[in-house]
Write a protein that holds these residues in place. Structure first.
Motif, mmCIF file in Angstrom:
data_model
loop_
_atom_site.group_PDB
_atom_site.id
_atom_site.type_symbol
_atom_site.label_atom_id
_atom_site.label_comp_id
_atom_site.label_asym_id
_atom_site.label_seq_id
_atom_site.Cartn_x
_atom_site.Cartn_y
_atom_site.Cartn_z
ATOM 1 N N LYS A 1 -9.223 -8.893 -30.670
ATOM 2 C CA LYS A 1 -9.197 -9.271 -32.086
ATOM 3 C C LYS A 1 -8.617 -10.668 -32.263
ATOM 4 O O LYS A 1 -9.154 -11.493 -33.028
ATOM 5 N N SER A 2 -7.525 -10.951 -31.552
ATOM 6 C CA SER A 2 -6.869 -12.255 -31.676
ATOM 7 C C SER A 2 -7.673 -13.356 -30.995
ATOM 8 O O SER A 2 -7.870 -14.440 -31.558
ATOM 9 N N ALA A 3 -8.135 -13.082 -29.773
ATOM 10 C CA ALA A 3 -8.849 -14.101 -28.995
ATOM 11 C C ALA A 3 -10.176 -14.479 -29.638
ATOM 12 O O ALA A 3 -10.580 -15.652 -29.610
ATOM 13 N N ASN A 4 -10.855 -13.530 -30.230
ATOM 14 C CA ASN A 4 -12.173 -13.810 -30.800
ATOM 15 C C ASN A 4 -12.116 -14.579 -32.122
ATOM 16 O O ASN A 4 -13.157 -14.887 -32.710
ATOM 17 N N ARG A 5 -10.912 -14.918 -32.564
ATOM 18 C CA ARG A 5 -10.766 -15.794 -33.726
ATOM 19 C C ARG A 5 -10.761 -17.262 -33.307
ATOM 20 O O ARG A 5 -10.852 -18.148 -34.159
ATOM 21 N N ILE A 6 -10.665 -17.527 -32.007
ATOM 22 C CA ILE A 6 -10.545 -18.911 -31.549
ATOM 23 C C ILE A 6 -11.794 -19.726 -31.880
ATOM 24 O O ILE A 6 -11.711 -20.788 -32.513
ATOM 25 N N LYS A 7 -12.957 -19.273 -31.442
ATOM 26 C CA LYS A 7 -14.165 -20.089 -31.603
ATOM 27 C C LYS A 7 -14.569 -20.298 -33.062
ATOM 28 O O LYS A 7 -14.969 -21.403 -33.441
ATOM 29 N N PRO A 8 -14.478 -19.292 -33.928
ATOM 30 C CA PRO A 8 -14.873 -19.547 -35.323
ATOM 31 C C PRO A 8 -13.801 -20.251 -36.151
ATOM 32 O O PRO A 8 -14.123 -20.841 -37.185
ATOM 33 N N GLU A 9 -12.533 -20.224 -35.728
ATOM 34 C CA GLU A 9 -11.462 -20.704 -36.597
ATOM 35 C C GLU A 9 -10.696 -21.919 -36.063
ATOM 36 O O GLU A 9 -10.092 -22.655 -36.850
ATOM 37 N N ALA A 10 -10.663 -22.143 -34.763
ATOM 38 C CA ALA A 10 -9.858 -23.231 -34.204
ATOM 39 C C ALA A 10 -10.401 -24.588 -34.622
ATOM 40 O O ALA A 10 -11.616 -24.817 -34.631
ATOM 41 N N SER A 11 -9.505 -25.500 -34.974
ATOM 42 C CA SER A 11 -9.907 -26.871 -35.290
ATOM 43 C C SER A 11 -9.913 -27.735 -34.043
ATOM 44 O O SER A 11 -10.598 -28.771 -33.996
ATOM 45 N N LYS A 12 -9.173 -27.307 -33.029
ATOM 46 C CA LYS A 12 -9.086 -28.075 -31.788
ATOM 47 C C LYS A 12 -8.607 -27.175 -30.664
ATOM 48 O O LYS A 12 -7.730 -26.343 -30.855
ATOM 49 N N VAL A 13 -9.223 -27.333 -29.492
ATOM 50 C CA VAL A 13 -8.759 -26.649 -28.287
ATOM 51 C C VAL A 13 -8.480 -27.718 -27.231
ATOM 52 O O VAL A 13 -9.334 -28.565 -26.956
ATOM 53 N N THR A 14 -7.282 -27.671 -26.672
ATOM 54 C CA THR A 14 -6.903 -28.637 -25.640
ATOM 55 C C THR A 14 -6.758 -27.923 -24.305
ATOM 56 O O THR A 14 -5.958 -26.987 -24.191
ATOM 57 N N LYS A 15 -7.561 -28.346 -23.338
ATOM 58 C CA LYS A 15 -7.343 -27.844 -21.977
ATOM 59 C C LYS A 15 -6.264 -28.730 -21.369
ATOM 60 O O LYS A 15 -6.501 -29.873 -21.018
ATOM 61 N N ASN A 16 -5.071 -28.190 -21.251
ATOM 62 C CA ASN A 16 -3.932 -28.979 -20.778
ATOM 63 C C ASN A 16 -4.091 -29.396 -19.325
ATOM 64 O O ASN A 16 -3.752 -30.514 -18.950
ATOM 65 N N SER B 1 -0.026 -15.223 -38.183
ATOM 66 C CA SER B 1 -1.456 -15.415 -38.409
ATOM 67 C C SER B 1 -2.340 -14.481 -37.587
ATOM 68 O O SER B 1 -3.510 -14.288 -37.908
ATOM 69 N N GLY B 2 -1.780 -13.913 -36.515
ATOM 70 C CA GLY B 2 -2.580 -13.069 -35.632
ATOM 71 C C GLY B 2 -3.529 -13.858 -34.750
ATOM 72 O O GLY B 2 -4.484 -13.303 -34.200
ATOM 73 N N ARG B 3 -3.266 -15.157 -34.583
ATOM 74 C CA ARG B 3 -4.144 -16.015 -33.798
ATOM 75 C C ARG B 3 -3.532 -16.351 -32.434
ATOM 76 O O ARG B 3 -2.313 -16.482 -32.306
ATOM 77 N N VAL B 4 -4.385 -16.532 -31.446
ATOM 78 C CA VAL B 4 -3.949 -16.992 -30.123
ATOM 79 C C VAL B 4 -3.660 -18.488 -30.209
ATOM 80 O O VAL B 4 -4.499 -19.275 -30.654
ATOM 81 N N ILE B 5 -2.465 -18.901 -29.757
ATOM 82 C CA ILE B 5 -2.096 -20.314 -29.806
ATOM 83 C C ILE B 5 -1.937 -20.922 -28.408
ATOM 84 O O ILE B 5 -1.864 -22.144 -28.281
ATOM 85 N N HIS B 6 -1.891 -20.085 -27.393
ATOM 86 C CA HIS B 6 -1.803 -20.589 -26.012
ATOM 87 C C HIS B 6 -2.418 -19.545 -25.088
ATOM 88 O O HIS B 6 -2.295 -18.341 -25.325
ATOM 89 N N ALA B 7 -3.105 -20.016 -24.049
ATOM 90 C CA ALA B 7 -3.759 -19.085 -23.125
ATOM 91 C C ALA B 7 -3.779 -19.667 -21.715
ATOM 92 O O ALA B 7 -3.975 -20.872 -21.532
ATOM 93 N N VAL B 8 -3.564 -18.790 -20.738
ATOM 94 C CA VAL B 8 -3.638 -19.164 -19.325
ATOM 95 C C VAL B 8 -4.535 -18.162 -18.614
ATOM 96 O O VAL B 8 -4.340 -16.941 -18.737
ATOM 97 N N TYR B 9 -5.524 -18.677 -17.878
ATOM 98 C CA TYR B 9 -6.455 -17.842 -17.126
ATOM 99 C C TYR B 9 -6.277 -18.136 -15.636
ATOM 100 O O TYR B 9 -6.309 -19.290 -15.221
ATOM 101 N N LYS B 10 -6.118 -17.097 -14.845
ATOM 102 C CA LYS B 10 -5.981 -17.244 -13.393
ATOM 103 C C LYS B 10 -7.054 -16.400 -12.715
ATOM 104 O O LYS B 10 -7.101 -15.184 -12.914
ATOM 105 N N THR B 11 -7.919 -17.041 -11.916
ATOM 106 C CA THR B 11 -9.029 -16.322 -11.277
ATOM 107 C C THR B 11 -9.133 -16.672 -9.789
ATOM 108 O O THR B 11 -9.828 -17.612 -9.422
ATOM 109 N N PRO B 12 -8.454 -15.917 -8.930
ATOM 110 C CA PRO B 12 -8.639 -16.095 -7.488
ATOM 111 C C PRO B 12 -9.918 -15.389 -7.025
ATOM 112 O O PRO B 12 -10.300 -14.350 -7.573
ATOM 113 N N LEU B 13 -10.587 -15.960 -6.013
ATOM 114 C CA LEU B 13 -11.779 -15.332 -5.468
ATOM 115 C C LEU B 13 -11.999 -15.780 -4.033
ATOM 116 O O LEU B 13 -11.453 -16.789 -3.582
#
Length: 283
Positions: free
Chosen positions: A95-110, A243-255
């Motif tokens: 619910k929180s994550a799926n608000r990012i694409k329709p609502e975010a004004s800016k996404v920064t890949k740090n 707000s119920g919005r995601v403000i920071h996210a970290v993804y880790k994918t080992p393979l």
């Protein structure tokens, strides 16, 4: 080198591995495929605060345990109660994550870290130095922040790339999950079940950027087999309570990536990779 999509990344990696295997095939006997259990280098993420909530594992059924609230519990307290089961945590996350694409004004890949497990690089020892140099050149980290400031850019570049959603995660793909109260925010950490050859929209691919084996094989006729084994993948997000919005996210994918190529004979290659992506979301 900056990659803009998992398709391009997967194809580039296939070419890199194939090039090393081809070089090995020209100057040495084929290296047998390693069938032992693969363990990529561990990457240490920032230490988590002590979790006061119960750790939920995949052994928990999809039916939340009944909890009797104290009589004095107010409706406000009930509304702020943390989710306790995997399905509850996944529901809040989606619910929180799926608000990012329709609502975010800016996404920064740090930043994006690309870690190569050279212990699992299958090439003759005489070519180890050349292979290391090749991977170091093409698998450099993105250390400068990248800002996506339009709706099209955010949809195309934020995970899952080129999709209208951020997460279609289901509880059956989750190994364990926690939701921690941090005061003004919640921290959700989700560890995903290991998966071979994941695809976008399902399992790990429903929430993480994955290299799809089928796409690589279709693009490279010299590739006889191409497979990926994802393990210990996890997603950690910070959700603003107000707000119920995601403000920071970290993804880790080992393979572990394995490839078999047909170039003047059949040759096998293998390499362990870990990708770590860190984002800040502004509304």
């Amino acid at each position: 080198m900056k990659f803009t999509s998992r398709k391009k990344l997967g194809f580039v990696i296939a070419l890199l591995v194939a090039a090393m295997v081809f070089t090995a095939g020209c100057g040495a006997k084929e290296t047998p495929e390693d069938t032992s259990t693969t363990t990529a280098q561990e990457e240490t993420l920032p230490a988590e605060a002590p979790v006061t909530e119960a750790l939920v594992t995949d052994e928990v059924t999809d039916v939340a345990e009944s909890t009797t609230l104290p009589e004095e519990t107010t409706s406000e307290t009930t509304a702020e109660a943390l989710p306790q089961t995997v399905p509850e945590i996944v529901e809040l996350f989606n619910k929180s994550a799926n608000r990012i694409k329709p609502e975010a004004s800016k996404v920064t890949k740090n930043f994006e870290r690309r870690i190569v497990d050279k212990d699992k690089l299958v090439v003759p020892s005489s070519l180890q130095s050349a292979a290391d140099s090749l991977l170091d050149t093409f698998m450099k980290d993105d250390t400068d922040p990248i800002v996506y400031a339009t709706r099209d850019e955010i949809n195309a570049e934020y995970l899952v790339p080129e999709q209208s959603y951020v997460s279609k995660l289901t509880a059956d793909a989750v190994k364990s999950a926690t939701c921690t109260d941090k005061g003004d925010t919640y921290e959700i950490n989700i560890k995903l079940k290991d998966e071979k050859n994941p695809t976008a929209g399902k399992g790990i691919g429903s929430v993480c950027d994955v290299i799809e084996a089928g796409e690589v094989s279709e693009k490279a006729s010299f590739v006889e087999e191409f497979s990926t084994q994802y393990y210990d993948c996890e997603v950690t997000v910070t959700v603003d309570k107000a707000s119920g919005r995601v403000i920071h996210a970290v993804y880790k994918t080992p393979l572990v990536l394995k490839v078999r190529v047909n170039m003047f004979g059949t040759h096998n290659g293998e390499v362990g990779l870990t990708f770590i992506k860190d984002y800040t979301i502004t509304y």
